[in-house]
Design a protein around this motif. Structure first.
Motif, PDB file in Angstrom:
ATOM      1  N   LEU A 314       0.826  -1.215   0.000  1.00  0.00           N
ATOM      2  CA  LEU A 314       0.000   0.000   0.000  1.00  0.00           C
ATOM      3  C   LEU A 314       0.856   1.258   0.000  1.00  0.00           C
ATOM      4  CD1 LEU A 314      -2.887  -0.914   2.492  1.00  0.00           C
ATOM      5  CD2 LEU A 314      -2.945  -0.924   0.001  1.00  0.00           C
ATOM      6  N   LEU A 315       1.934   1.251   0.771  1.00  0.00           N
ATOM      7  CA  LEU A 315       2.814   2.416   0.810  1.00  0.00           C
ATOM      8  C   LEU A 315       3.493   2.653  -0.531  1.00  0.00           C
ATOM      9  CD1 LEU A 315       4.496   1.999   4.330  1.00  0.00           C
ATOM     10  CD2 LEU A 315       2.658   3.572   3.676  1.00  0.00           C
ATOM     11  N   VAL A 316       3.918   1.580  -1.178  1.00  0.00           N
ATOM     12  CA  VAL A 316       4.570   1.714  -2.479  1.00  0.00           C
ATOM     13  C   VAL A 316       3.601   2.278  -3.505  1.00  0.00           C
ATOM     14  CG1 VAL A 316       5.531   0.390  -4.416  1.00  0.00           C
ATOM     15  CG2 VAL A 316       6.316  -0.051  -2.089  1.00  0.00           C
ATOM     16  N   ASN A 317       2.378   1.762  -3.525  1.00  0.00           N
ATOM     17  CA  ASN A 317       1.399   2.269  -4.479  1.00  0.00           C
ATOM     18  C   ASN A 317       0.990   3.704  -4.164  1.00  0.00           C
ATOM     19  OD1 ASN A 317       0.233   0.036  -6.473  1.00  0.00           O
ATOM     20  ND2 ASN A 317       0.769  -0.975  -4.567  1.00  0.00           N
ATOM     21  N   GLY A 318       0.901   4.028  -2.886  1.00  0.00           N
ATOM     22  CA  GLY A 318       0.597   5.411  -2.526  1.00  0.00           C
ATOM     23  C   GLY A 318       1.690   6.369  -2.965  1.00  0.00           C
ATOM     24  N   ALA A 319       2.952   5.953  -2.799  1.00  0.00           N
ATOM     25  CA  ALA A 319       4.061   6.794  -3.252  1.00  0.00           C
ATOM     26  C   ALA A 319       4.032   6.957  -4.765  1.00  0.00           C
ATOM     27  CB  ALA A 319       5.387   6.176  -2.808  1.00  0.00           C
ATOM     28  N   ALA A 320       3.702   5.885  -5.479  1.00  0.00           N
ATOM     29  CA  ALA A 320       3.614   5.983  -6.939  1.00  0.00           C
ATOM     30  C   ALA A 320       2.509   6.943  -7.362  1.00  0.00           C
ATOM     31  CB  ALA A 320       3.371   4.599  -7.530  1.00  0.00           C
ATOM     32  N   ARG A 321       1.360   6.884  -6.695  1.00  0.00           N
ATOM     33  CA  ARG A 321       0.274   7.800  -7.018  1.00  0.00           C
ATOM     34  C   ARG A 321       0.681   9.246  -6.750  1.00  0.00           C
ATOM     35  NH1 ARG A 321      -3.320   6.567 -10.357  1.00  0.00           N
ATOM     36  NH2 ARG A 321      -4.615   8.210  -9.448  1.00  0.00           N
ATOM     37  N   ALA A 322       1.435   9.475  -5.682  1.00  0.00           N
ATOM     38  CA  ALA A 322       1.883  10.831  -5.379  1.00  0.00           C
ATOM     39  C   ALA A 322       2.845  11.339  -6.451  1.00  0.00           C
ATOM     40  CB  ALA A 322       2.554  10.856  -4.002  1.00  0.00           C
ATOM     41  N   ILE A 323       3.730  10.473  -6.912  1.00  0.00           N
ATOM     42  CA  ILE A 323       4.674  10.878  -7.963  1.00  0.00           C
ATOM     43  C   ILE A 323       3.928  11.204  -9.247  1.00  0.00           C
ATOM     44  CG2 ILE A 323       6.590  10.092  -9.398  1.00  0.00           C
ATOM     45  CD1 ILE A 323       7.523   8.425  -7.019  1.00  0.00           C
ATOM     46  N   ILE A 324       2.962  10.356  -9.594  1.00  0.00           N
ATOM     47  CA  ILE A 324       2.200  10.586 -10.822  1.00  0.00           C
ATOM     48  C   ILE A 324       1.381  11.868 -10.716  1.00  0.00           C
ATOM     49  CG2 ILE A 324       0.330   9.661 -12.245  1.00  0.00           C
ATOM     50  CD1 ILE A 324       1.349   6.866 -11.545  1.00  0.00           C
ATOM     51  N   ALA A 325       0.814  12.139  -9.538  1.00  0.00           N
ATOM     52  CA  ALA A 325       0.015  13.356  -9.369  1.00  0.00           C
ATOM     53  C   ALA A 325       0.854  14.614  -9.554  1.00  0.00           C
ATOM     54  CB  ALA A 325      -0.628  13.356  -7.975  1.00  0.00           C
ATOM     55  N   ARG A 326       2.133  14.540  -9.222  1.00  0.00           N
ATOM     56  CA  ARG A 326       3.017  15.693  -9.413  1.00  0.00           C
ATOM     57  C   ARG A 326       3.401  15.874 -10.873  1.00  0.00           C
ATOM     58  NH1 ARG A 326       7.983  15.296  -5.432  1.00  0.00           N
ATOM     59  NH2 ARG A 326       8.430  17.227  -6.564  1.00  0.00           N
ATOM     60  N   ARG A 327       3.121  14.870 -11.711  1.00  0.00           N
ATOM     61  CA  ARG A 327       3.487  14.932 -13.120  1.00  0.00           C
ATOM     62  C   ARG A 327       2.249  14.941 -14.011  1.00  0.00           C
ATOM     63  NH1 ARG A 327       8.828  16.335 -13.751  1.00  0.00           N
ATOM     64  NH2 ARG A 327      10.045  15.389 -12.068  1.00  0.00           N
ATOM     65  N   LYS A 328       1.183  15.602 -13.554  1.00  0.00           N
ATOM     66  CA  LYS A 328      -0.049  15.625 -14.329  1.00  0.00           C
ATOM     67  C   LYS A 328       0.133  16.285 -15.680  1.00  0.00           C
ATOM     68  CE  LYS A 328      -3.363  15.518 -10.508  1.00  0.00           C
ATOM     69  NZ  LYS A 328      -4.433  16.265  -9.816  1.00  0.00           N
ATOM     70  N   GLU A 329       1.076  17.214 -15.769  1.00  0.00           N
ATOM     71  CA  GLU A 329       1.254  17.925 -17.023  1.00  0.00           C
ATOM     72  C   GLU A 329       1.783  17.007 -18.125  1.00  0.00           C
ATOM     73  OE1 GLU A 329       5.038  18.540 -14.612  1.00  0.00           O
ATOM     74  OE2 GLU A 329       2.868  18.388 -14.305  1.00  0.00           O
ATOM     75  N   TYR A 330       2.313  15.826 -17.733  1.00  0.00           N
ATOM     76  CA  TYR A 330       2.860  14.906 -18.722  1.00  0.00           C
ATOM     77  C   TYR A 330       1.911  13.746 -19.025  1.00  0.00           C
ATOM     78  CZ  TYR A 330       7.256  17.284 -17.859  1.00  0.00           C
ATOM     79  OH  TYR A 330       8.233  18.214 -17.738  1.00  0.00           O
ATOM     80  N   SER A 331       0.751  13.714 -18.393  1.00  0.00           N
ATOM     81  CA  SER A 331      -0.148  12.595 -18.594  1.00  0.00           C
ATOM     82  C   SER A 331      -0.863  12.704 -19.913  1.00  0.00           C
ATOM     83  CB  SER A 331      -1.179  12.526 -17.447  1.00  0.00           C
ATOM     84  OG  SER A 331      -2.053  13.628 -17.515  1.00  0.00           O
ATOM     85  N   GLY A 332      -1.303  11.556 -20.437  1.00  0.00           N
ATOM     86  CA  GLY A 332      -1.976  11.546 -21.720  1.00  0.00           C
ATOM     87  C   GLY A 332      -3.283  12.290 -21.712  1.00  0.00           C
ATOM     88  N   ALA A 333      -3.941  12.366 -20.563  1.00  0.00           N
ATOM     89  CA  ALA A 333      -5.232  13.047 -20.497  1.00  0.00           C
ATOM     90  C   ALA A 333      -5.091  14.540 -20.699  1.00  0.00           C
ATOM     91  CB  ALA A 333      -5.883  12.768 -19.147  1.00  0.00           C
ATOM     92  N   ASN A 334      -3.925  15.073 -20.396  1.00  0.00           N
ATOM     93  CA  ASN A 334      -3.722  16.506 -20.497  1.00  0.00           C
ATOM     94  C   ASN A 334      -2.906  16.906 -21.718  1.00  0.00           C
ATOM     95  OD1 ASN A 334      -5.054  16.991 -18.011  1.00  0.00           O
ATOM     96  ND2 ASN A 334      -3.241  16.323 -16.933  1.00  0.00           N
ATOM     97  N   ALA A 335      -2.665  15.958 -22.617  1.00  0.00           N
ATOM     98  CA  ALA A 335      -1.841  16.261 -23.773  1.00  0.00           C
ATOM     99  C   ALA A 335      -2.634  17.077 -24.767  1.00  0.00           C
ATOM    100  CB  ALA A 335      -1.338  14.973 -24.399  1.00  0.00           C
TER     101      ALA A 335
END
Length: 335
Positions: A314-335
């Protein structure tokens, strides 16, 4: 004479929505099918949370029963003697082995997987990328016990030369010193786990790189960028979140892998400073090897170690979600 010009092209006035229709629109469901789908989606999400909570409650309850009778420190003890009275057991060795083997696997698999995904999407011709992608998909479907048998019969004997070379040139570091014997160590486990998670990371990364907008790459080429510069400036930033997600999927499998690790590792409840010497253990391997012969209390102790693995995941997945949330500008949904 007054001549009134009538605009016949004006659209008819829209009917004013009723209060009920406005409330339905605010809830996001205005048709029966939409309401059914909304209810099913919401129910599925709630059911998932209930299942996760039930798992956590079960693991916690059984873990408390075991830890309350443990004469050692559950977090720091280097023993696993649940059959003695009083029992003494701890997870220090298991936590260390799980984390180390997973780090080794990720350090090997992630760069190779990203390189393969880039090759298939931006370098390889179509007639070559298709068969390679098909083979990678097949590797993802191979059962873990098959990987374990291959590792024990083929991989372990072939690693003696590598271990000897590492000991000769890097043994002074302590991490790669080798005392001889079969290559059934944490490095062997890490290599085998890297091979197992490589198809998962490669497949997801490949699909992410395929979603890069073509105009981004064409714009970079128009500015005179080379193919590698296009990948560095357009492809990798766009797919960064997807690669992180793919890596977390692979890490989840590495943390919980059982039979393959149990087949190639020579377990012992001590922490080896060297990755080449036999010994150590992981949560999943310890549960698989001791569950069949354990009594009721022993199984509660194994469930307690499973709770720790559950929390780590759970901690590993939570950390991954936090990293991804900080990189929203690079996600496909915002391209």
């Amino acid at each position: 004479m007054d001549i009134t010009t009538k605009n016949t092209d004006a659209p008819p006035p829209m009917p004013t929505p009723t209060e009920t229709e406005r409330k339905r629109a605010a809830r996001g469901a205005t048709r029966p099918g939409d309401r059914i789908f909304l209810g099913l989606s919401r129910g599925s999400g709630i059911l998932l949370l209930v299942i996760m909570a039930a798992i956590a409650v079960f693991l916690t309850y059984r873990a408390v029963l075991a830890i309350s009778e443990d004469e050692g420190n559950f977090l720091t003890t280097f023993e696993w003697n649940t059959g003695t009275r009083p029992p003494v057991f701890g997870i220090a060795v298991l936590a260390f082995g799980t984390v180390v083997s997973s780090i080794v696997a990720m350090a090997i698999a992630v760069p190779i997987a990203v390189a393969i995904a880039l090759f298939l999407t931006h370098y390889a011709p179509r007639r070559l990328s298709g068969p390679i992608a098909y083979v990678i998909d097949l590797l993802a479907a191979v059962p873990s016990i098959v990987y374990g048998l291959w590792g024990a019969l083929i991989l372990v004997p072939q690693l003696n030369g590598l271990f000897s070379w590492l000991d000769t040139y890097f043994g002074w570091t302590g991490i790669f010193s080798w005392e001889g014997g079969p290559a059934r160590s944490m490095l062997t486990v890490g290599i085998l786990l890297a091979i197992m998670i490589l198809p998962v990371i490669t497949n997801v990364s490949r699909e992410v790189f395929r979603q890069v907008p073509q105009m981004h790459e064409e714009a970079a080429l128009a500015l005179g960028a080379t193919r590698w510069e296009v990948i560095r400036m357009a492809v990798l930033p766009f797919g960064r979140s997807g690669v992180i997600s793919a890596s977390m999927l692979g890490l989840g499998r590495a943390l919980g892998e059982t039979m393959a690790v149990a087949t190639v590792l020579s377990p012992s409840f001590d922490i080896q400073a060297s990755l080449l010497n036999a010994g150590g253990g992981t949560f999943a391997q310890n549960i698989a090897s001791k569950f069949g012969e354990a009594d009721t209390f022993g199984r509660d102790a194994l469930i307690a170690s499973g709770l720790v693995l559950f929390v780590i995941t759970l901690l590993v997945n939570g950390a991954a979600r936090a990293i991804i949330a900080r990189r929203k500008e690079y996600s496909g949904a915002n391209a």
